[in-house]
Design a protein around this motif. Structure first.
Motif, PDB file in Angstrom:
ATOM      1  N   MET A   1     -14.997   2.179  -1.924  1.00 55.57           N
ATOM      2  CA  MET A   1     -14.459   1.966  -0.575  1.00 55.57           C
ATOM      3  C   MET A   1     -14.886   3.121   0.319  1.00 55.57           C
ATOM      4  SD  MET A   1     -10.492   1.481   0.662  1.00 55.57           S
ATOM      5  CE  MET A   1     -10.236   0.081  -0.415  1.00 55.57           C
ATOM      6  N   ASN A   2     -15.525   2.800   1.461  1.00 62.47           N
ATOM      7  CA  ASN A   2     -15.908   3.868   2.374  1.00 62.47           C
ATOM      8  C   ASN A   2     -14.739   4.203   3.303  1.00 62.47           C
ATOM      9  OD1 ASN A   2     -15.933   2.062   4.605  1.00 62.47           O
ATOM     10  ND2 ASN A   2     -18.072   1.520   4.213  1.00 62.47           N
ATOM     11  N   VAL A   3     -14.929   5.210   4.140  1.00 61.62           N
ATOM     12  CA  VAL A   3     -13.837   5.682   4.993  1.00 61.62           C
ATOM     13  C   VAL A   3     -13.369   4.594   5.950  1.00 61.62           C
ATOM     14  CG1 VAL A   3     -13.175   7.358   6.746  1.00 61.62           C
ATOM     15  CG2 VAL A   3     -14.579   8.083   4.821  1.00 61.62           C
ATOM     16  N   THR A   4     -14.299   3.865   6.549  1.00 61.67           N
ATOM     17  CA  THR A   4     -13.920   2.805   7.484  1.00 61.67           C
ATOM     18  C   THR A   4     -13.067   1.747   6.795  1.00 61.67           C
ATOM     19  OG1 THR A   4     -15.911   3.157   8.811  1.00 61.67           O
ATOM     20  CG2 THR A   4     -14.809   1.028   9.045  1.00 61.67           C
ATOM     21  N   GLU A   5     -13.447   1.371   5.583  1.00 65.61           N
ATOM     22  CA  GLU A   5     -12.672   0.378   4.830  1.00 65.61           C
ATOM     23  C   GLU A   5     -11.286   0.918   4.502  1.00 65.61           C
ATOM     24  OE1 GLU A   5     -16.307  -1.908   2.482  1.00 65.61           O
ATOM     25  OE2 GLU A   5     -15.430  -0.075   1.649  1.00 65.61           O
ATOM     26  N   ALA A   6     -11.202   2.196   4.164  1.00 64.32           N
ATOM     27  CA  ALA A   6      -9.905   2.795   3.849  1.00 64.32           C
ATOM     28  C   ALA A   6      -8.999   2.802   5.074  1.00 64.32           C
ATOM     29  CB  ALA A   6     -10.095   4.215   3.326  1.00 64.32           C
ATOM     30  N   VAL A   7      -9.556   3.145   6.238  1.00 60.90           N
ATOM     31  CA  VAL A   7      -8.767   3.166   7.474  1.00 60.90           C
ATOM     32  C   VAL A   7      -8.299   1.761   7.836  1.00 60.90           C
ATOM     33  CG1 VAL A   7      -8.858   3.613   9.956  1.00 60.90           C
ATOM     34  CG2 VAL A   7      -9.841   5.257   8.364  1.00 60.90           C
ATOM     35  N   SER A   8      -9.194   0.792   7.747  1.00 61.11           N
ATOM     36  CA  SER A   8      -8.850  -0.568   8.171  1.00 61.11           C
ATOM     37  C   SER A   8      -7.875  -1.251   7.215  1.00 61.11           C
ATOM     38  CB  SER A   8     -10.119  -1.421   8.317  1.00 61.11           C
ATOM     39  OG  SER A   8     -10.770  -1.552   7.061  1.00 61.11           O
ATOM     40  N   SER A   9      -7.861  -0.849   5.947  1.00 60.94           N
ATOM     41  CA  SER A   9      -6.977  -1.503   4.979  1.00 60.94           C
ATOM     42  C   SER A   9      -5.669  -0.748   4.768  1.00 60.94           C
ATOM     43  CB  SER A   9      -7.684  -1.657   3.624  1.00 60.94           C
ATOM     44  OG  SER A   9      -7.980  -0.394   3.051  1.00 60.94           O
ATOM     45  N   ARG A  10      -5.577   0.474   5.305  1.00 63.15           N
ATOM     46  CA  ARG A  10      -4.322   1.222   5.160  1.00 63.15           C
ATOM     47  C   ARG A  10      -3.273   0.676   6.104  1.00 63.15           C
ATOM     48  NH1 ARG A  10      -0.495   3.814   6.942  1.00 63.15           N
ATOM     49  NH2 ARG A  10      -1.284   3.368   9.044  1.00 63.15           N
ATOM     50  N   ARG A  11      -2.073   0.499   5.603  1.00 57.75           N
ATOM     51  CA  ARG A  11      -0.927   0.142   6.423  1.00 57.75           C
ATOM     52  C   ARG A  11       0.313   0.629   5.693  1.00 57.75           C
ATOM     53  NH1 ARG A  11      -0.235  -5.615   7.843  1.00 57.75           N
ATOM     54  NH2 ARG A  11       1.991  -5.145   8.017  1.00 57.75           N
ATOM     55  N   SER A  12       1.420   0.690   6.407  1.00 56.14           N
ATOM     56  CA  SER A  12       2.675   1.091   5.780  1.00 56.14           C
ATOM     57  C   SER A  12       3.173  -0.063   4.922  1.00 56.14           C
ATOM     58  CB  SER A  12       3.708   1.467   6.842  1.00 56.14           C
ATOM     59  OG  SER A  12       3.305   2.642   7.528  1.00 56.14           O
ATOM     60  N   ILE A  13       3.164   0.145   3.618  1.00 56.55           N
ATOM     61  CA  ILE A  13       3.565  -0.892   2.669  1.00 56.55           C
ATOM     62  C   ILE A  13       5.065  -0.808   2.440  1.00 56.55           C
ATOM     63  CG2 ILE A  13       3.324  -1.668   0.274  1.00 56.55           C
ATOM     64  CD1 ILE A  13       0.979  -2.363   2.180  1.00 56.55           C
ATOM     65  N   ARG A  14       5.749  -1.942   2.544  1.00 53.54           N
ATOM     66  CA  ARG A  14       7.206  -1.959   2.427  1.00 53.54           C
ATOM     67  C   ARG A  14       7.689  -2.859   1.293  1.00 53.54           C
ATOM     68  NH1 ARG A  14       6.073  -1.434   7.943  1.00 53.54           N
ATOM     69  NH2 ARG A  14       7.080   0.383   8.926  1.00 53.54           N
ATOM     70  N   ALA A  15       6.793  -3.179   0.376  1.00 55.20           N
ATOM     71  CA  ALA A  15       7.161  -3.891  -0.852  1.00 55.20           C
ATOM     72  C   ALA A  15       6.106  -3.531  -1.896  1.00 55.20           C
ATOM     73  CB  ALA A  15       7.217  -5.394  -0.637  1.00 55.20           C
ATOM     74  N   PHE A  16       6.535  -2.787  -2.911  1.00 55.69           N
ATOM     75  CA  PHE A  16       5.623  -2.319  -3.956  1.00 55.69           C
ATOM     76  C   PHE A  16       5.888  -3.044  -5.269  1.00 55.69           C
ATOM     77  CE2 PHE A  16       5.628   1.179  -0.967  1.00 55.69           C
ATOM     78  CZ  PHE A  16       4.345   1.709  -1.034  1.00 55.69           C
ATOM     79  N   LEU A  17       4.849  -3.145  -6.083  1.00 54.52           N
ATOM     80  CA  LEU A  17       5.000  -3.583  -7.458  1.00 54.52           C
ATOM     81  C   LEU A  17       5.543  -2.420  -8.282  1.00 54.52           C
ATOM     82  CD1 LEU A  17       1.571  -5.424  -7.865  1.00 54.52           C
ATOM     83  CD2 LEU A  17       3.793  -6.449  -7.321  1.00 54.52           C
ATOM     84  N   ASP A  18       6.101  -2.718  -9.451  1.00 53.87           N
ATOM     85  CA  ASP A  18       6.627  -1.634 -10.296  1.00 53.87           C
ATOM     86  C   ASP A  18       5.565  -1.067 -11.237  1.00 53.87           C
ATOM     87  OD1 ASP A  18       6.375  -3.697 -12.080  1.00 53.87           O
ATOM     88  OD2 ASP A  18       8.507  -3.805 -12.613  1.00 53.87           O
ATOM     89  N   THR A  19       4.311  -1.374 -10.972  1.00 52.25           N
ATOM     90  CA  THR A  19       3.199  -0.861 -11.781  1.00 52.25           C
ATOM     91  C   THR A  19       3.163   0.657 -11.727  1.00 52.25           C
ATOM     92  OG1 THR A  19       1.938  -2.841 -11.183  1.00 52.25           O
ATOM     93  CG2 THR A  19       0.705  -0.991 -12.154  1.00 52.25           C
ATOM     94  N   PRO A  20       3.163   1.334 -12.883  1.00 53.73           N
ATOM     95  CA  PRO A  20       3.133   2.800 -12.869  1.00 53.73           C
ATOM     96  C   PRO A  20       1.863   3.351 -12.218  1.00 53.73           C
ATOM     97  CG  PRO A  20       3.745   1.972 -15.042  1.00 53.73           C
ATOM     98  CD  PRO A  20       3.251   0.790 -14.250  1.00 53.73           C
ATOM     99  N   VAL A  21       1.962   4.554 -11.712  1.00 51.53           N
ATOM    100  CA  VAL A  21       0.820   5.253 -11.111  1.00 51.53           C
ATOM    101  C   VAL A  21       0.417   6.390 -12.033  1.00 51.53           C
ATOM    102  CG1 VAL A  21       0.035   6.625  -9.145  1.00 51.53           C
ATOM    103  CG2 VAL A  21       1.510   4.633  -8.771  1.00 51.53           C
ATOM    104  N   ASP A  22      -0.856   6.483 -12.326  1.00 44.44           N
ATOM    105  CA  ASP A  22      -1.382   7.504 -13.229  1.00 44.44           C
ATOM    106  C   ASP A  22      -1.328   8.873 -12.551  1.00 44.44           C
ATOM    107  OD1 ASP A  22      -2.995   9.164 -14.849  1.00 44.44           O
ATOM    108  OD2 ASP A  22      -4.223   7.470 -15.476  1.00 44.44           O
ATOM    109  N   ARG A  23      -0.718   9.842 -13.222  1.00 45.22           N
ATOM    110  CA  ARG A  23      -0.638  11.185 -12.658  1.00 45.22           C
ATOM    111  C   ARG A  23      -2.029  11.776 -12.424  1.00 45.22           C
ATOM    112  NH1 ARG A  23       2.908  16.516 -14.501  1.00 45.22           N
ATOM    113  NH2 ARG A  23       1.535  18.056 -13.508  1.00 45.22           N
ATOM    114  N   ASP A  24      -2.987  11.478 -13.306  1.00 47.63           N
ATOM    115  CA  ASP A  24      -4.334  12.016 -13.127  1.00 47.63           C
ATOM    116  C   ASP A  24      -4.932  11.563 -11.803  1.00 47.63           C
ATOM    117  OD1 ASP A  24      -4.193  13.328 -15.548  1.00 47.63           O
ATOM    118  OD2 ASP A  24      -5.324  11.812 -16.654  1.00 47.63           O
TER     119      ASP A  24
END
Length: 224
Positions: A1-24
């Protein structure tokens, strides 16, 4: 994902899955985010990254005081300036109404709106919450630096396939947060940042968020 794609796809998410996030992954993102710009290289940002039991303890503590309403609020700064008006206030109210419309919660259903607002303090179901703070004596330029750090983090998270929601709402419970999370007394608590994987089926994650046209924000001089 390039910077433009990251900017255009970022939004404030208000419903998350319970999928764990890797600390690494988070360490990789936060290490790279140290490259964010700051005046004089002061790097005035600080964060505490919560998951598991510490996050559950914080959510439980704030839940205890939710029924008390505004009597339990103790923000350390004005989340919005007093006298916010014009286009700024219109945009603020507009995005809220658009969100509630996507959830089919009418204005007159005050209880349903309050119940939804309370989800802020569950980090919208995200498995990770970062609490952001900075020394109290820092001024507006350094707060701007903290904002640039947060934006850098949010875009890097998109590059890793993750999502986020910056949450100034947590500021109203700064006292309760300090009871369960060690934040230095000489620091001011700023916001939370919920981190995880968006629920792609949640309508609250897909309603259109209006942005002002460029001409309302930028004036050009000396151009042909």
């Amino acid at each position: 994902m390039n910077v433009t794609e990251a900017v255009s796809s970022r939004r404030s998410i208000r419903a998350f899955l319970d999928t764990p996030v890797d600390r690494d992954v988070l360490e990789r993102v936060l290490t790279m985010a140290q490259r964010a710009p700051s005046g004089g290289n002061t790097q005035p940002w600080h964060g505490v990254v919560l998951t598991g039991e510490p996050l559950a303890r914080l959510i439980s503590r704030v839940a205890d005081d939710l029924p008390k309403g505004t009597a339990a609020h103790a923000p350390e700064y004005d989340i919005y300036p007093k006298g916010l008006d014009g286009a700024y206030e219109s945009r603020r109210r507009g995005v809220g109404e658009d969100m509630y419309a996507s959830l089919a919660i009418p204005r007159e259903d005050r209880m349903a709106r309050l119940m939804w607002f309370a989800r802020n303090f569950q980090a919208f179901g995200a498995p990770v919450l970062m609490l952001v703070h900075t020394p109290r004596y820092m001024g507006p330029p350094q707060w701007s630096d903290v904002g640039m750090w947060l934006q850098t983090i949010m875009l890097l998270l998109r590059g890793e396939g993750l999502d986020s929601c910056p949450q100034e709402a947590w500021a109203i419970y700064s006292r309760q947060i300090r009871e369960v999370v060690a934040i230095p007394d000489d620091h001011i608590f700023f916001c939370g940042l919920a981190i995880g994987h968006r629920d792609p089926d949640a309508v609250v994650n897909s309603f259109p968020v209006a942005r002002a046209p460029l001409e309302e924000a930028v004036r050009w001089e000396g151009w042909q």
